[in-house]
Design a protein around this motif. Structure first.
Motif, PDB file in Angstrom:
ATOM      1  N   GLU A   1     -27.186 -25.723 -61.959  1.00 18.23           N
ATOM      2  CA  GLU A   1     -26.856 -25.998 -63.362  1.00 18.23           C
ATOM      3  C   GLU A   1     -27.898 -26.858 -64.079  1.00 18.23           C
ATOM      4  O   GLU A   1     -27.902 -26.898 -65.306  1.00 18.23           O
ATOM      5  CB  GLU A   1     -25.463 -26.610 -63.488  1.00 18.23           C
ATOM      6  N   TYR A   2     -28.776 -27.525 -63.334  1.00 10.10           N
ATOM      7  CA  TYR A   2     -29.803 -28.349 -63.976  1.00 10.10           C
ATOM      8  C   TYR A   2     -31.152 -27.653 -63.880  1.00 10.10           C
ATOM      9  O   TYR A   2     -31.608 -27.309 -62.800  1.00 10.10           O
ATOM     10  CB  TYR A   2     -29.873 -29.729 -63.311  1.00 10.10           C
TER      11      TYR A   2
ATOM     12  N   GLU B   1     -32.758 -33.251 -67.026  1.00 11.48           N
ATOM     13  CA  GLU B   1     -31.334 -32.892 -67.154  1.00 11.48           C
ATOM     14  C   GLU B   1     -30.533 -33.453 -65.976  1.00 11.48           C
ATOM     15  O   GLU B   1     -29.431 -33.970 -66.152  1.00 11.48           O
ATOM     16  CB  GLU B   1     -31.174 -31.357 -67.164  1.00 11.48           C
ATOM     17  N   LEU B   2     -31.104 -33.357 -64.776  1.00  6.28           N
ATOM     18  CA  LEU B   2     -30.387 -33.852 -63.592  1.00  6.28           C
ATOM     19  C   LEU B   2     -30.171 -35.362 -63.682  1.00  6.28           C
ATOM     20  O   LEU B   2     -29.058 -35.857 -63.435  1.00  6.28           O
ATOM     21  CB  LEU B   2     -31.194 -33.495 -62.331  1.00  6.28           C
ATOM     22  N   ALA B   3     -31.205 -36.096 -64.043  1.00  6.32           N
ATOM     23  CA  ALA B   3     -31.099 -37.558 -64.116  1.00  6.32           C
ATOM     24  C   ALA B   3     -30.082 -37.979 -65.168  1.00  6.32           C
ATOM     25  O   ALA B   3     -29.324 -38.932 -64.978  1.00  6.32           O
ATOM     26  CB  ALA B   3     -32.466 -38.160 -64.433  1.00  6.32           C
ATOM     27  N   ALA B   4     -30.058 -37.246 -66.290  1.00  7.43           N
ATOM     28  CA  ALA B   4     -29.138 -37.608 -67.371  1.00  7.43           C
ATOM     29  C   ALA B   4     -27.688 -37.337 -66.987  1.00  7.43           C
ATOM     30  O   ALA B   4     -26.796 -38.118 -67.313  1.00  7.43           O
ATOM     31  CB  ALA B   4     -29.506 -36.827 -68.633  1.00  7.43           C
TER      32      ALA B   4
ATOM     33  N   THR C   1     -42.148 -22.957 -62.467  1.00  7.08           N
ATOM     34  CA  THR C   1     -41.913 -21.507 -62.492  1.00  7.08           C
ATOM     35  C   THR C   1     -40.470 -21.152 -62.149  1.00  7.08           C
ATOM     36  O   THR C   1     -40.019 -20.061 -62.473  1.00  7.08           O
ATOM     37  CB  THR C   1     -42.846 -20.775 -61.500  1.00  7.08           C
ATOM     38  N   VAL C   2     -39.764 -22.063 -61.478  1.00  5.28           N
ATOM     39  CA  VAL C   2     -38.362 -21.815 -61.120  1.00  5.28           C
ATOM     40  C   VAL C   2     -37.516 -22.865 -61.844  1.00  5.28           C
ATOM     41  O   VAL C   2     -37.689 -24.072 -61.617  1.00  5.28           O
ATOM     42  CB  VAL C   2     -38.149 -21.897 -59.593  1.00  5.28           C
ATOM     43  N   PHE C   3     -36.591 -22.394 -62.694  1.00  4.34           N
ATOM     44  CA  PHE C   3     -35.851 -23.317 -63.567  1.00  4.34           C
ATOM     45  C   PHE C   3     -34.479 -23.636 -62.976  1.00  4.34           C
ATOM     46  O   PHE C   3     -33.444 -23.545 -63.628  1.00  4.34           O
ATOM     47  CB  PHE C   3     -35.832 -22.752 -64.992  1.00  4.34           C
ATOM     48  N   HIS C   4     -34.533 -24.000 -61.724  1.00  5.04           N
ATOM     49  CA  HIS C   4     -33.431 -24.563 -60.930  1.00  5.04           C
ATOM     50  C   HIS C   4     -34.087 -25.789 -60.328  1.00  5.04           C
ATOM     51  O   HIS C   4     -34.985 -25.646 -59.475  1.00  5.04           O
ATOM     52  CB  HIS C   4     -32.994 -23.522 -59.875  1.00  5.04           C
ATOM     53  N   VAL C   5     -33.699 -26.964 -60.807  1.00  6.20           N
ATOM     54  CA  VAL C   5     -34.467 -28.175 -60.477  1.00  6.20           C
ATOM     55  C   VAL C   5     -34.727 -28.275 -58.966  1.00  6.20           C
ATOM     56  O   VAL C   5     -33.851 -28.000 -58.146  1.00  6.20           O
ATOM     57  CB  VAL C   5     -33.780 -29.457 -61.011  1.00  6.20           C
TER      58      VAL C   5
END
Ligand code: AMP
Length: 115
Positions: free
Chosen positions: A48-49, A54-57, A95-99
């Protein structure tokens, strides 16, 4: 709904890759195109991040879990010293938008850090 990320597909066993370590909410694999003698990825099980900001927030505990997993795989696969790199945004080589965090140890090619 968008397609699952490549890392979610690895976690589900749909794409072959060895999961070298995991915690309740995160897992670690070897990078398929290593940029250093030790190049591992630590990844939250949720996609989801999109990036570390985004993950830190939203879930700093999960970020801390990721850092803890990075520390333990670095200790297991190298001498314990490591770099932790979160490419954030396409311009920075993401390149991969999954943290995910790159865990790099040993002598690395600095010019290739951006992917
Ligand atoms: P980034 O460019 O920061 O988004 O990092 C994505 C990383 O995933 C790159 O270093 C790729 O080499 C790595 N990668 C892509 N596909 C795979 C795969 N199937 N198994 C392991 N690593 C992968």
């Amino acid at each position: 709904m968008s397609e699952p990320s490549i890392f979610t597909r690895i976690l589900k066993g749909e794409i072959p890759s060895e999961i070298i370590a995991e915690t309740d909410n995160a897992f670690a694999i070897r990078d398929i195109a290593p940029k250093a003698p030790v190049h591992l990825l630590v990844i939250p099980k949720t996609e989801e991040y999109r990036n570390v900001v985004e993950l830190a927030a939203d879930d700093p505990d999960l970020l801390a879990e990721l850092v803890g997993l990075a520390n333990s795989v670095a200790a297991e696969h190298s001498d314990g010293d490591f770099r932790l790199v979160f490419n954030t945004g396409p311009g920075a080589g993401q390149t991969v938008f999954h943290v995910h965090a790159h865990v790099l140890a040993g002598e690395l090619d600095e010019s290739s850090l951006g992917g």
